[in-house]
Design a protein around this motif. Structure first.
Motif, PDB file in Angstrom:
ATOM      1  N   UNK A  79       0.805  -1.232   0.000  1.00 27.35           N
ATOM      2  CA  UNK A  79       0.000   0.000   0.000  1.00 27.35           C
ATOM      3  C   UNK A  79       0.833   1.276   0.000  1.00 27.35           C
ATOM      4  N   UNK A  80       2.051   1.224   0.535  1.00 21.83           N
ATOM      5  CA  UNK A  80       2.890   2.427   0.530  1.00 21.83           C
ATOM      6  C   UNK A  80       3.177   2.906  -0.882  1.00 21.83           C
ATOM      7  N   UNK A  81       3.175   1.973  -1.835  1.00 20.48           N
ATOM      8  CA  UNK A  81       3.441   2.343  -3.215  1.00 20.48           C
ATOM      9  C   UNK A  81       2.220   2.833  -3.964  1.00 20.48           C
ATOM     10  N   UNK A  82       1.046   2.818  -3.318  1.00 19.93           N
ATOM     11  CA  UNK A  82      -0.181   3.221  -3.993  1.00 19.93           C
ATOM     12  C   UNK A  82      -0.543   4.678  -3.751  1.00 19.93           C
ATOM     13  N   UNK A  83       0.151   5.339  -2.830  1.00 19.20           N
ATOM     14  CA  UNK A  83      -0.193   6.716  -2.481  1.00 19.20           C
ATOM     15  C   UNK A  83      -0.165   7.599  -3.718  1.00 19.20           C
ATOM     16  N   UNK A  84      -1.256   8.308  -3.945  1.00 16.64           N
ATOM     17  CA  UNK A  84      -1.341   9.251  -5.038  1.00 16.64           C
ATOM     18  C   UNK A  84      -1.661   8.652  -6.386  1.00 16.64           C
ATOM     19  N   UNK A  85      -1.803   7.330  -6.473  1.00 17.50           N
ATOM     20  CA  UNK A  85      -1.988   6.695  -7.768  1.00 17.50           C
ATOM     21  C   UNK A  85      -3.430   6.318  -8.067  1.00 17.50           C
ATOM     22  N   UNK A  86      -4.267   6.241  -7.048  1.00 18.82           N
ATOM     23  CA  UNK A  86      -5.645   5.809  -7.242  1.00 18.82           C
ATOM     24  C   UNK A  86      -6.590   6.820  -6.606  1.00 18.82           C
ATOM     25  N   UNK A  87      -7.485   7.421  -7.381  1.00 25.81           N
ATOM     26  CA  UNK A  87      -8.355   8.464  -6.835  1.00 25.81           C
ATOM     27  C   UNK A  87      -9.261   7.926  -5.726  1.00 25.81           C
ATOM     28  N   UNK A  88      -9.331   8.689  -4.647  1.00 27.63           N
ATOM     29  CA  UNK A  88     -10.175   8.310  -3.518  1.00 27.63           C
ATOM     30  C   UNK A  88      -9.476   7.501  -2.453  1.00 27.63           C
ATOM     31  N   UNK A  89      -8.254   7.007  -2.749  1.00 21.86           N
ATOM     32  CA  UNK A  89      -7.515   6.185  -1.792  1.00 21.86           C
ATOM     33  C   UNK A  89      -6.479   7.044  -1.077  1.00 21.86           C
ATOM     34  N   UNK A  90      -6.578   7.094   0.236  1.00 22.81           N
ATOM     35  CA  UNK A  90      -5.644   7.854   1.058  1.00 22.81           C
ATOM     36  C   UNK A  90      -4.747   6.889   1.815  1.00 22.81           C
ATOM     37  N   UNK A  91      -3.458   7.061   1.654  1.00 24.91           N
ATOM     38  CA  UNK A  91      -2.472   6.222   2.343  1.00 24.91           C
ATOM     39  C   UNK A  91      -1.751   7.089   3.371  1.00 24.91           C
ATOM     40  N   UNK A  92      -1.783   6.682   4.618  1.00 23.78           N
ATOM     41  CA  UNK A  92      -1.062   7.374   5.688  1.00 23.78           C
ATOM     42  C   UNK A  92       0.070   6.485   6.188  1.00 23.78           C
ATOM     43  N   UNK A  93       1.228   7.086   6.395  1.00 19.62           N
ATOM     44  CA  UNK A  93       2.349   6.373   7.005  1.00 19.62           C
ATOM     45  C   UNK A  93       2.868   7.224   8.149  1.00 19.62           C
ATOM     46  N   UNK A  94       2.697   6.759   9.372  1.00 18.93           N
ATOM     47  CA  UNK A  94       3.062   7.535  10.554  1.00 18.93           C
ATOM     48  C   UNK A  94       4.349   7.068  11.205  1.00 18.93           C
ATOM     49  N   UNK A  95       5.004   6.087  10.608  1.00 24.48           N
ATOM     50  CA  UNK A  95       6.185   5.500  11.221  1.00 24.48           C
ATOM     51  C   UNK A  95       7.086   4.979  10.109  1.00 24.48           C
ATOM     52  N   UNK A  96       8.383   4.984  10.333  1.00 32.06           N
ATOM     53  CA  UNK A  96       9.294   4.493   9.327  1.00 32.06           C
ATOM     54  C   UNK A  96      10.010   3.218   9.699  1.00 32.06           C
ATOM     55  N   UNK A  97       9.742   2.663  10.878  1.00 39.67           N
ATOM     56  CA  UNK A  97      10.443   1.459  11.293  1.00 39.67           C
ATOM     57  C   UNK A  97      10.082   0.294  10.386  1.00 39.67           C
ATOM     58  N   UNK A  98      11.064  -0.414   9.871  1.00 37.43           N
ATOM     59  CA  UNK A  98      10.764  -1.545   8.987  1.00 37.43           C
ATOM     60  C   UNK A  98       9.792  -2.535   9.631  1.00 37.43           C
ATOM     61  N   UNK A  99       8.789  -2.931   8.869  1.00 37.41           N
ATOM     62  CA  UNK A  99       7.730  -3.851   9.285  1.00 37.41           C
ATOM     63  C   UNK A  99       6.871  -3.296  10.418  1.00 37.41           C
ATOM     64  N   UNK A 100       6.994  -2.011  10.675  1.00 40.37           N
ATOM     65  CA  UNK A 100       6.151  -1.354  11.674  1.00 40.37           C
ATOM     66  C   UNK A 100       5.851   0.064  11.199  1.00 40.37           C
ATOM     67  N   UNK A 101       5.503   0.181   9.907  1.00 42.77           N
ATOM     68  CA  UNK A 101       5.415   1.490   9.265  1.00 42.77           C
ATOM     69  C   UNK A 101       4.182   2.290   9.652  1.00 42.77           C
ATOM     70  N   UNK A 102       3.243   1.691  10.340  1.00 42.31           N
ATOM     71  CA  UNK A 102       2.040   2.426  10.710  1.00 42.31           C
ATOM     72  C   UNK A 102       1.224   2.855   9.513  1.00 42.31           C
ATOM     73  N   UNK A 103       1.178   2.018   8.484  1.00 42.10           N
ATOM     74  CA  UNK A 103       0.447   2.367   7.274  1.00 42.10           C
ATOM     75  C   UNK A 103      -1.040   2.090   7.470  1.00 42.10           C
ATOM     76  N   UNK A 104      -1.847   3.074   7.132  1.00 39.62           N
ATOM     77  CA  UNK A 104      -3.299   2.904   7.167  1.00 39.62           C
ATOM     78  C   UNK A 104      -3.872   3.340   5.824  1.00 39.62           C
TER      79      UNK A 104
END
Length: 937
Positions: A79-104
């Protein structure tokens, strides 16, 4: 089977919808797109979602992005690679730790379901190279067959399959360097500046500097660095973190087959190192890194002339490493909490520095407190058999499939403690140390943090017939999904669903879809509660009308609309059953006779049910000028009801928490648009694809108690707003203090935040709290830009969010938290009599009679920050080596590239340089510069 004509149409539509710059790249990058419909039609493989991809003959609202567009994204979670590519889809990343990126993920404001090859899955970490395409399903027709799981939308991942083609082997390698984006709001102050500001805050609080602050001698020592042990000045971020760390990905896959046997086999390795410094004397790693190994084998076999079968197997091994038992994020929080003057890194005798207040030396915490390893093991297996029933009725087919999924993570904690020492000089000026904490041997423990299992069964029967002016597709399926999470009892979602699509003369489209399904955690016979979720869609291909059919400038013009109901299984774990547990021991009489009593664990809700959504979508799709210009627009209005919430009128007098009830109502609406242009002239080509989404929410009902004043109401306003006091600047004069409303429980001082008295009663209290955030709709923007000249290609992806506000607080922004916390550069522009136009209130240590804790720290609009940002998500330059060179070494194609990820961000100056997504001081998000190569054999 669908016809060859339909297959070609499907290919063209998918490519047009994508309209991405990577479509202009070398042929090696577009092969996956071009063969998508040749692998066995989406209809025959994935009956649950096939009609969403067949956009030319569907009324559904669905957007597709090919796997090639995220191929070089340096992440393990797709999902981190989908940010900005699909209309209506919002990707949030609140953390950068590998395998704990906080992606919603939020799709039209709701959390979507993830499907992998048409089956609901709970994983987002898969091999990037195994992804054929990602589709977001957004409207009632697209989601109807999901029934009780569809109200939040869905993200459908289709993996690559074999194709009738000569065997092809692909290898790709990517090597990069990652650096942290700024993750602190401003930079921490050095010891000298910190001491000056701390003494100032003490005076503001009415406390004695002599008893609680820094002496003049200490301040001078911090300034000149004359005694780094008694008066340290440590930049902890520089001491324990690295400026950069490596990241790498390797992939090899093979694809091919014939009319009898088709295969795709993929092996991928991802390695991401962490930002912590390590000590080579340790025989283990204390860094925060991750490694992932992904294996996939998709095999399709033609068993007989009418019987096909397939086995799809995916496995993954992911290893997470972190320092000590505290974890990576706690170390970054410690950096935020610890002033530069707190203690030296090490004392003259080599021991760890510390004090009675700071007993966990950050260097020791990161390098000498042991290590943590998390092992994740996943196996996913899909089987299917499909029988062509043309011998019974032309166009009829039946299919059965089963799937098994097992996912487990086992954590190993190898922790140990260490002592810290504080120098306390004696009369002879000989160092004397005070010890805090103890040194211990390494402790070892392991535990399974999660273990998920599921099995999925589905039977489907379909009919497809194209005759003359009539195109008909029918589908009926029944499925059952059994999920077991840890020690929980099984969750089962089961039911039937159907879809019918009819198109007349390639012009008029009618679709009917629906599901009758439910889950087993509701109060009904057998534990199942079922619901009916119907939908209807209508479409009109105007470009096939006689008055437009022969227009050279028009390639496609379709209007479509859909309306229907979907559901969401959001019931808690058997909350309709009243349960009891042991209560504290109760004593009776003078003899203190004791007895153990029981009490309700929670208040049961016997009426719990699933959430519901009524979804309306209207849109049009268009292609002009030989498909060079494209423009798609969708409008949606979704009514959500029976939302599971806790009643706003709950009261503590009940003595037990209120249960979740299906009483909430919410409306989500918005407009989504995609504008694209692509053109090739000789060796030169370029493309632009811009998508925008305007999203608005409205809280219709949440059981809110009657408010005395209308400005206190949540109902009727957007969801998720911040409520607090309205700030009107800072107190500048004594006359202002004397004339304005009093603050209950606090006496404001000069330099404090002054609040608006909304009800004009002369007092600032809870009745003056209102909405302090913007009620404007959120705007999501994405732009793909691409250029190609000869063998060179350049592409970039931009991501932006507008009308966004954030509320920074806590250790990442406030000064001297808990009386001893850190301070930052932003605090240098604090209010003083000599600096009345300051951007920050007067300083306080949160102690004494004038500490400001009940005033400045209250939730108020002074702290709201403009969260708008524009981010260069990716930038890539590639070169395809000429075939004349490759033929000599027996290679089909080779492309080398250099790219950047999260290279640059523009955000409000009020953010003071913080990352617009990770502004709370957690593990920093990475910006990556990498080099790679893609070889096709």
């Amino acid at each position: 089977m669908i016809s060859f004509r339909q297959t070609l149409a499907l290919k063209a539509v998918v490519v047009m919808i994508c309209c991405l710059p990577l479509g202009l790249l070398a042929q090696s990058d577009t092969t996956a797109i071009n063969t998508m419909s040749e692998n066995d039609s989406a209809q025959t493989i994935y009956p649950l979602i096939f009609y969403k991809i067949k956009k030319s003959g569907s009324t559904a609202s669905a957007s597709v992005v090919p796997g090639t567009s995220i191929r070089h994204t340096p992440v393990m979670s797709f999902p981190a690679g989908l940010a900005g590519q699909l209309p209506g889809l919002k990707i949030n990343q609140t953390n950068g730790q590998p395998l704990n990126e906080g992606i919603s993920m939020l799709l039209r404001g709701r959390s979507p379901l993830v499907l992998i090859d048409g089956i609901p899955r709970s994983i987002t970490e898969i091999g990037i190279e195994e992804i054929e395409s990602v589709t977001v399903l957004k409207d009632a027709v697209a989601l109807a067959m999901l029934g009780v799981r569809g109200a939040g939308g869905a993200i459908s991942v289709v993996t690559k399959k074999g194709a009738p083609m000569k065997s092809e082997i692909n290898f790709s390698g990517q090597w990069g360097t990652q650096q942290p984006t700024q993750n602190l709001i401003g930079n921490p102050l050095d010891a000298y500046q910190y001491a000056l500001l701390y003494n100032e805050a003490l005076k503001n609080d009415g406390l004695s500097v002599a008893n609680n602050g820094f002496s003049d001698a200490a301040i001078q020592a911090y300034k000149d660095g004359s005694d780094p042990y008694l008066y340290p000045n440590v930049n902890w971020r520089d001491e324990v973190t690295r400026k950069s760390a490596p990241v790498a990905r390797y992939n090899i896959n093979a694809r091919g087959g014939n009319e009898f046997f088709k295969y795709f086999v993929n092996l991928e390795h991802f390695n991401q190192d962490g930002f912590f410094k390590t000590d080579n004397s340790n025989n283990y790693s204390t860094n925060a890194g991750a490694k992932g190994y992904f294996v996939r084998s998709n095999v399709d076999v033609k068993i007989t002339d009418r019987l096909d079968g397939g086995i799809y197997i995916m496995g993954r091994i992911m290893d997470l490493n972190a320092p000590g038992s505290d974890g990576a994020n706690n170390i970054f929080q410690a950096i935020l909490n610890t002033p530069a003057s707190a203690y030296p890194i090490r004392n003259p005798n080599g021991s760890f520095g510390g004090s009675s207040r700071f007993q966990n030396n950050i260097l020791g915490q990161s390098q000498y407190s042991g290590y943590f390893i998390g092992h994740t093991r996943t196996v996913l297996t899909d089987f299917y058999l499909r029988r062509d029933l043309d011998d019974v009725l032309p166009g009829l087919w039946a299919k059965a499939r089963v799937s098994f999924f097992s996912d487990m993570r086992e954590n190993y904690t190898r922790s140990k403690t260490f002592a810290v020492f504080q120098i306390m000089n004696n009369d002879a000026n000989t160092p004397v140390y005070g010890q805090y904490g103890t040194n211990s041997e390494q402790g070892n423990s392991n535990a399974v943090s999660f273990q998920n299992r599921s099995n999925f069964q589905e039977f489907s029967i379909g009919y497809s017939r194209n005759k003359g002016l009539h195109d008909l597709d029918l589908l009926l399926l029944a499925n059952r999904d059994n999920l077991i999470a840890g020690s929980n009892l099984k969750l089962t979602v089961q039911g039937i669903s159907a879809h019918a699509s009819y198109m007349y003369d390639k012009r008029f489209i009618a679709e009917f879809a629906g599901a009758y399904n439910g889950a087993n955690r509701y109060p009904s016979d057998g534990g199942f509660k079922y619901g009916l979720f119907p939908s209807i869609g209508l479409g009109w291909n105007l470009h096939n009308e006689s008055f437009l059919k022969n227009k050279n400038w028009l390639n496609e013009l379709k209007v479509h609309g859909s309306y229907g109901m979907s559901g969401l299984d959001n019931g808690s774990y058997f909350t309709y059953i009243q349960s009891y547990n042991n209560a504290p021991t109760t004593y009776f009489g003078t003899s203190a006779t004791s007895t153990t009593t029981i009490a309700e664990s929670f208040l049961a809700n016997p009426n719990i049910t699933y959430e519901k959504a009524k979804m309306l979508n209207i849109g049009f799709d268009s292609r002009f000028l030989n498909n060079r210009l494209s423009f798609d627009v969708d409008y949606y209005f979704n009514k959500y009801s029976d939302l599971s919430i806790i009643r706003g009128t709950n009261s503590g007098t009940l003595g037990i928490a209120y249960p979740n009830e299906n009483i909430g109502k919410q409306h989500n609406s918005g407009i989504e648009a995609v504008l694209g242009w692509k053109e090739t002239r000789g060796k030169f080509g370029y493309s632009v694809a811009i998508n925008a989404a305007i999203q608005q929410t409205n809280l219709v009902y949440n059981g809110e108690p009657a408010q005395i004043y209308e400005w206190m109401q949540r109902t009727g306003h957007p969801v998720g707003l911040t409520y607090g006091y309205v700030a009107e600047g800072l107190y500048q004069t004594q006359a202002e203090l004397d004339s304005r409303a009093t603050t209950e429980g606090y006496i404001p001082q000069l330099g404090d935040i002054k609040f608006k008295d909304l009800n004009n009663d002369g007092a600032i209290n809870q009745y003056d709290m209102t909405i302090i955030g913007s009620e404007k709709p959120s705007v999501l923007l994405g732009a793909n830009l691409g250029l190609q000249w000869s063998r060179f290609d350049l592409s970039t992806l931009l991501v932006a969010e507008l009308n966004r506000q954030v509320y920074p607080s806590g250790n990442s922004y406030r000064e001297f938290l808990e009386g001893v916390g850190q301070a930052f550069e932003v605090h240098l522009d604090r209010w003083t009599p000599a600096n009345p136009n300051a951007s920050y209130p007067r300083l306080t240590t949160n102690g004494g009679p004038f500490n400001g804790e009940f005033n400045n720290a209250a939730t108020n609009s002074f702290w709201l920050r403009n969260g708008n940002f524009l981010r260069v998500r990716s930038l890539e330059l590639g070169y395809s080596i000429p075939a004349s060179i490759l033929n000599r070494i027996k290679l089909k194609s080779t492309r080398v590239f250099v790219n950047g990820y999260n290279l640059f961000s523009l955000s409000s100056k009020t953010f003071n340089g913080a990352d617009p997504e990770n502004y709370r001081g957690l593990y920093p998000i990475q910006k990556v510069v990498s080099f790679g190569i893609h070889v096709k054999l």
